[in-house]
Design a protein around this motif. Sequence first.
Motif, PDB file in Angstrom:
ATOM      1  N   LEU A  67      48.997  39.080  34.392  1.00 40.48           N
ATOM      2  CA  LEU A  67      50.195  38.252  34.208  1.00 40.48           C
ATOM      3  C   LEU A  67      50.528  37.490  35.487  1.00 40.48           C
ATOM      4  CD1 LEU A  67      52.490  37.649  32.176  1.00 40.48           C
ATOM      5  CD2 LEU A  67      53.624  39.744  32.955  1.00 40.48           C
ATOM      6  N   ASP A  68      50.444  36.173  35.404  1.00 41.50           N
ATOM      7  CA  ASP A  68      50.859  35.353  36.553  1.00 41.50           C
ATOM      8  C   ASP A  68      52.384  35.409  36.637  1.00 41.50           C
ATOM      9  OD1 ASP A  68      50.569  33.589  38.702  1.00 41.50           O
ATOM     10  OD2 ASP A  68      50.938  31.852  37.417  1.00 41.50           O
ATOM     11  N   LEU A  69      52.899  35.307  37.865  1.00 40.15           N
ATOM     12  CA  LEU A  69      54.342  35.481  38.074  1.00 40.15           C
ATOM     13  C   LEU A  69      55.113  34.200  37.766  1.00 40.15           C
ATOM     14  CD1 LEU A  69      55.915  37.909  38.947  1.00 40.15           C
ATOM     15  CD2 LEU A  69      55.830  37.101  41.292  1.00 40.15           C
ATOM     16  N   GLY A  76      56.573  35.299  34.326  1.00 40.90           N
ATOM     17  CA  GLY A  76      55.863  36.569  34.255  1.00 40.90           C
ATOM     18  C   GLY A  76      56.812  37.758  34.260  1.00 40.90           C
ATOM     19  N   ILE A  77      57.882  37.652  35.065  1.00 41.89           N
ATOM     20  CA  ILE A  77      58.842  38.762  35.142  1.00 41.89           C
ATOM     21  C   ILE A  77      59.513  38.997  33.794  1.00 41.89           C
ATOM     22  CG2 ILE A  77      61.108  39.373  36.084  1.00 41.89           C
ATOM     23  CD1 ILE A  77      60.169  38.832  38.786  1.00 41.89           C
ATOM     24  N   LEU A  80      57.059  40.702  31.545  1.00 40.59           N
ATOM     25  CA  LEU A  80      56.939  42.095  31.988  1.00 40.59           C
ATOM     26  C   LEU A  80      58.110  42.932  31.487  1.00 40.59           C
ATOM     27  CD1 LEU A  80      55.572  44.221  33.936  1.00 40.59           C
ATOM     28  CD2 LEU A  80      57.133  43.373  35.687  1.00 40.59           C
ATOM     29  N   MET A  96      50.243  42.225  37.833  1.00 39.77           N
ATOM     30  CA  MET A  96      50.892  40.961  38.202  1.00 39.77           C
ATOM     31  C   MET A  96      49.965  40.211  39.170  1.00 39.77           C
ATOM     32  SD  MET A  96      53.601  41.429  36.473  1.00 39.77           S
ATOM     33  CE  MET A  96      54.501  39.917  36.853  1.00 39.77           C
ATOM     34  N   THR A  98      49.875  36.854  41.631  1.00 39.93           N
ATOM     35  CA  THR A  98      50.777  35.843  42.167  1.00 39.93           C
ATOM     36  C   THR A  98      50.084  35.090  43.292  1.00 39.93           C
ATOM     37  OG1 THR A  98      52.860  35.482  43.305  1.00 39.93           O
ATOM     38  CG2 THR A  98      51.825  37.603  43.643  1.00 39.93           C
ATOM     39  N   ASP A 105      59.952  39.186  44.707  1.00 37.25           N
ATOM     40  CA  ASP A 105      59.412  39.562  43.408  1.00 37.25           C
ATOM     41  C   ASP A 105      58.811  40.967  43.349  1.00 37.25           C
ATOM     42  OD1 ASP A 105      60.079  37.026  42.606  1.00 37.25           O
ATOM     43  OD2 ASP A 105      58.129  36.206  43.159  1.00 37.25           O
ATOM     44  N   CYS A 109      59.237  43.630  40.291  1.00 45.40           N
ATOM     45  CA  CYS A 109      58.132  43.884  39.366  1.00 45.40           C
ATOM     46  C   CYS A 109      57.876  45.381  39.215  1.00 45.40           C
ATOM     47  CB  CYS A 109      56.856  43.193  39.844  1.00 45.40           C
ATOM     48  SG  CYS A 109      56.894  41.422  39.575  1.00 45.40           S
ATOM     49  N   ALA A 114      55.718  47.291  36.523  1.00 41.72           N
ATOM     50  CA  ALA A 114      54.388  46.700  36.700  1.00 41.72           C
ATOM     51  C   ALA A 114      53.442  47.760  37.254  1.00 41.72           C
ATOM     52  CB  ALA A 114      54.479  45.519  37.670  1.00 41.72           C
ATOM     53  N   TYR A 117      50.332  44.811  41.700  1.00 41.29           N
ATOM     54  CA  TYR A 117      50.849  43.517  42.152  1.00 41.29           C
ATOM     55  C   TYR A 117      49.822  42.937  43.105  1.00 41.29           C
ATOM     56  CZ  TYR A 117      54.348  40.170  43.899  1.00 41.29           C
ATOM     57  OH  TYR A 117      55.047  39.040  44.230  1.00 41.29           O
TER      58      TYR A 117
END
Lengths: 147, 393
Positions: A67-69, A76-77, A80, A96, A98, A105, A109, A114, A117
């Motif tokens: 998942l791109d932020l 993305g958040i 999530l 995540m 990014t 972030d 996350c 998440a 990251y």
Amino acid sequence: MEYENIEILFVEDSVDDAALTIRALNKSGFTHKLLHVKDGAEALDFLYCRGVFSSRNPNQFPNLILLDLKMPKVSGIQVLEQVKADKRMKSIPVVMLTSSNEGPDIERCFELGANSYIVKPVESDNFFKTIKEIGLYWMILSQPPHL
Amino acid sequence: MKKHISDGLETTHLLNLKNSEQKNQTAELIIANKEIALQNEDKENRAAELIIANKELIFQIQEKENRAAELVIANKELAFQNEEKENRAAELVIANKELAFQNKEKEKRAAELIIANKELAFQNKEKEKRAEELITANRELKNAEEDIRILNEELEQKVIERTAQLESANKELGSFSYSVSHDLRAPIRAINGYSKILLEDYVENLDAEGEKILQSIIYNSKKMGLLIDDLLAFSKLGRKPVTVAEIDMNGLVQQIKEELIFEKGDHIPEFDFEILPNAEGDKSLIRQVWINLISNAIKYASNKANTHIQIGSYLEENMVVYFVKDNGAGFDMQYYDKLFGVFQRLHSQEEFEGTGIGLAIVQKIVHRHNGNVWAESELEKGSCFYFSLPAIN
């Protein structure tokens, strides 16, 4: 049937990052069925079988979400948050991705649940290596939850 | 008078004796006797009365004498009183004189009082003038205070405005950093990534020159990524709060040394450690200082057959001065002023890799700890970098 048995849901708005990521996975020998969607709204449509995804089997879930932020429409958040708040989906590992470690972030996350990251490296060798390691860890080493 | 009475009685007695002889005469004599007796009685009465009168007279005389004596006394008294009065009069005269004198004195006093009053009146006026002056001065003071208050308010307002400007500038810097790191990194990643794909999958379609150009694109995009990361790290330093605590310097430096040697793999440098005193600082930031200085020492001594790095310290006033000394390439002291500048390098990329941010970060961190950083060097002989931190009291 192109939306059935998806193993990796890849949410990324950057065409270039998506192309490099998919290539890195292919080059690393991953044959898992991957679906790339271009923003958070499409990702939620897929997960909740809405819009173009309305005909897919609602009982199937991916084994990994990349998942791109920072994305247009739904970030993305937000994706999530919904995934981790949904009883049926909260055990899906979410990694995540990014472009930077700037901004507040990271903590948010992890608070939301998440599983990882990752800051995408600029340098291509590192980038390929990172993507390969993500695939290796989450799709091969880590046992998927029984959904 | 008593003699008279006894004379009469004697006569009467002789006559009675001659009575026996002379009867007629007796009777007559009796009568005469009687008469005489009567007369005697009268005389006796008279005598008694006279006695009484005499007594009365005597009494009166006595009274008069008493009166006279009283008068004498009264006179004496009067005389005395007169004298007294005269004394009194004399006294009164004296008293009068005294009074006159006193009056004069009083007049003098009154005159003096008038003068004194005038003086007082004058002094009062002076005091009033002074009071007025004081009131004026007070008013001026109040005005000055008011001016100061207004100035202060203006100053506070300016401080508030400036703070707001600074805060918004900081915010802008923050969002600038974010977009630099986020938005600039993505296209560089794409350039680097696609170039790499060309090199991996399409290199047979390129001649040697084409491949060299492709390598340059990859190299430059990578360098640009590193520069952006360094710039962000540097700007982050200015925004990161410094949390000061005692740092176990020996433990920290030992750990960093192990990590750097582990990364280095081959060509392990020779370390000469002294026992380091602890100091006050932000551990994560001071860690970065040591990493930068020690990795610099390793890097710039990597061309030598034996890399020798000495780490030590000494106390100077309330500061601990730490140093990292190497036997590496060194630098020309005439370029010293460029040493700690951002993206300033004293060596070419071919000689030693680097973006030129390491020492700028070291300086910024040390300055944020109220310490100092400096260096000594000689070309081809080596460098020594010093930094100071507040000592533990």
